[in-house]
Scaffold this active site. Structure first.
Site, PDB file in Angstrom:
ATOM      1  N   TYR A   1      17.420   8.922   2.794  1.00 20.49           N
ATOM      2  CA  TYR A   1      18.255   9.340   4.365  1.00 20.49           C
ATOM      3  C   TYR A   1      18.631   8.421   5.148  1.00 20.49           C
ATOM      4  O   TYR A   1      18.292   7.502   5.240  1.00 20.49           O
ATOM      5  CB  TYR A   1      16.875   9.865   4.822  1.00 20.49           C
ATOM      6  CG  TYR A   1      16.009  10.417   3.500  1.00 20.49           C
ATOM      7  CD1 TYR A   1      16.621  12.527   3.405  1.00 20.49           C
ATOM      8  CD2 TYR A   1      15.164  10.629   2.838  1.00 20.49           C
ATOM      9  CE1 TYR A   1      16.264  13.502   2.945  1.00 20.49           C
ATOM     10  CE2 TYR A   1      14.339  12.133   2.531  1.00 20.49           C
ATOM     11  CZ  TYR A   1      15.239  13.290   1.899  1.00 20.49           C
ATOM     12  OH  TYR A   1      14.373  14.028   1.499  1.00 20.49           O
ATOM     13  N   LYS A  16     -16.770   5.124  -0.827  1.00 19.47           N
ATOM     14  CA  LYS A  16     -16.590   5.642   0.455  1.00 19.47           C
ATOM     15  C   LYS A  16     -15.127   5.812  -0.357  1.00 19.47           C
ATOM     16  O   LYS A  16     -14.007   5.359  -0.516  1.00 19.47           O
ATOM     17  CB  LYS A  16     -16.804   5.317   1.531  1.00 19.47           C
ATOM     18  CG  LYS A  16     -16.381   4.771   2.310  1.00 19.47           C
ATOM     19  CD  LYS A  16     -16.968   3.934   3.767  1.00 19.47           C
ATOM     20  CE  LYS A  16     -16.514   2.440   3.483  1.00 19.47           C
ATOM     21  NZ  LYS A  16     -17.237   1.811   5.109  1.00 19.47           N
TER      22      LYS A  16
HETATM   23  C1  LIG Z   1     -17.505   0.755   4.735  1.00 16.44           C
HETATM   24  C2  LIG Z   1     -18.844  -0.011   4.636  1.00 16.44           C
HETATM   25  C3  LIG Z   1     -19.319  -1.367   4.698  1.00 16.44           C
HETATM   26  C4  LIG Z   1     -18.898  -1.780   3.476  1.00 16.44           C
HETATM   27  O1  LIG Z   1     -18.131  -2.683   3.937  1.00 16.44           O
HETATM   28  P1  LIG Z   1     -17.038  -4.084   3.519  1.00 16.44           P
HETATM   29  O2  LIG Z   1     -16.800  -5.068   5.113  1.00 16.44           O
HETATM   30  O3  LIG Z   1     -15.400  -2.510   2.346  1.00 16.44           O
HETATM   31  O4  LIG Z   1     -18.183  -4.735   3.125  1.00 16.44           O
HETATM   32  C5  LIG Z   1     -20.747  -1.576   4.971  1.00 16.44           C
HETATM   33  N1  LIG Z   1     -21.688  -0.530   5.770  1.00 16.44           N
HETATM   34  C6  LIG Z   1     -21.122   0.222   6.117  1.00 16.44           C
HETATM   35  C7  LIG Z   1     -22.062   0.391   7.120  1.00 16.44           C
HETATM   36  C8  LIG Z   1     -19.692   0.737   6.426  1.00 16.44           C
HETATM   37  O5  LIG Z   1     -19.776   1.933   6.780  1.00 16.44           O
END
Ligand SMILES: *Cc1c(COP(=O)(O)O)cnc(C)c1O
Length: 370
Positions: A265, A39
């Protein structure tokens, strides 16, 4: 998608590191199947680059937050299972079914609306999400879970009962009380109800630190595969993990300035003697945050500081002597005996490592290397 291949600012993703980290989490957790969370542009490592690496590394499936990310993966011609972790509008049920994208379902109403939109030509794979204490999304009552399962099973021509899942709010801490409370609720909500194809409850922390307490046939992990130790040193040193991401650029302007000249800046930095200053084409518009002024990058096997305010597209570094145009500047990665990790950058910026990587902009060119 904007990819600045005309600029020498480049992120490399190490396939060997991804493969190593998948092996580490499988060995530690005993998992047969891994969903890699890609994601938010693969935690900033690049959605397509990470998906390609993950599939080459033998993951079972990919997990994303929203339908758009899932469709982008299908357009990449990836056929592995895709799980959507967040809530998708039920009106898109048919689209998800056709593309064989698994929906996370967190209400009976959702199922009823989705049922209306499904033609039955392709079944929609679903995973029921339970809120055992994350307080975000999910069923909280056992009776509701039972009703949702019954609904899915009663409409087996349209739904496929694939998963039951939950998400831990705290799985990477030495204080395990909250984790245990969630695990207890998980059992209270699910024990004795019809089993789906599989449970998936473990994120990186649970997979690494509670492998025997949680169902671990299938795990959903991100952080650990990106080579980041989730407890940040509290529960493990993470030395068996390999950093996945390197970020480099090249100097495209080098000059000698006398004492008393302002840099960038607001002139928060002024030369105090004759100084060699290099300019590098990367800035906060790439996700290299303004708070990283003063951070040491690596040039020619030595640390050199970023000086002055970081601009949107460029920044300046103070050099020990003149360097030719095109000299490599390592922001994250190894150069000679030195290494900057994502964790080093995060610590300097007082942020979490995954906030740093997720902030890297699309215009940084990403390439997969062995
Ligand atoms: C992002 C996510 C994961 C992965 O989590 P990590 O801590 O990066 O391993 C697993 N389950 C859900 C529901 C998530 O949103």
């Amino acid at each position: 998608m904007v990819e600045a291949i005309t600029r020498p600012t480049e992120m490399t993703i190490s396939l060997a590191a991804v493969k190593n980290n998948i092996e580490v989490v499988k060995a530690t957790s005993g998992a047969d199947k891994v969903f890699l969370a890609v994601k938010s542009n693969g935690y900033g490592h690049g959605l397509h680059t990470m998906a390609e690496a993950a599939v080459a590394g033998g993951v079972y499936g990919l997990a994303v937050a929203i339908i758009d990310e899932a469709l982008a993966l299908r357009h990449q011609r990836l056929t592995v299972p895709i799980l959507i972790l967040g809530i998708s509008p039920a009106e898109y049920a048919e689209l998800m079914a056709v593309q064989h994208i698994m929906a996370t379902v967190v209400s009976i109403d959702w199922l009823k609306i989705a049922e209306q939109h499904l033609s039955g030509e392709q079944r929609l794979p679903v995973t029921l999400g339970l809120d055992t204490g994350m307080g975000r999304i999910g069923f909280r009552e056992r009776a509701e879970v039972a009703e949702a399962i019954a609904f899915v099973q009663a409409h087996a021509d349209k739904f496929e009962y694939v998963g039951l899942c939950t998400h831990f709010a705290e799985s990477d801490s030495s204080d395990t009380r909250y984790f245990e409370k969630q695990l207890k609720r998980w059992h209270a909500l699910t024990d004795g109800l019809p089993k789906p194809e599989y449970y998936h409850v473990a994120n990186s922390g649970a997979a690494l630190y509670h492998p025997n307490e949680v169902p671990h046939e299938v795990i959903r992990v991100g952080t650990v595969i990106y080579g980041i130790e989730p407890s940040r040193g509290e529960l493990a040193d993470g030395h068996d993990l390999m950093p996945v991401l390197s970020l480099r650029s090249q100097m495209n302007f080098v000059k000698k300035l006398p004492a008393g000249e302002g840099i960038s800046y607001s002139h928060i930095y002024t030369t105090s003697e004759d100084e060699w200053i290099g300019t590098v084409p990367i800035g906060y518009g790439d996700g290299w945050l303004r708070s990283l002024t003063g951070f040491n990058v690596i040039v020619d096997g030595q640390y050199v500081p970023i000086v002055g305010q970081i601009a949107m597209d460029q920044l300046m570094i103070r050099l020990p002597h003149e360097y030719p145009l095109g000299t490599t500047v390592t922001f994250i990665g190894v150069d000679g005996d030195l290494e900057n990790t994502v964790e080093d950058v995060a610590q300097y910026a007082k942020l979490a490592p995954w906030e740093i990587t997720t902030g890297f902009h699309e215009r940084i060119h990403r390439i997969l290397v062995d």
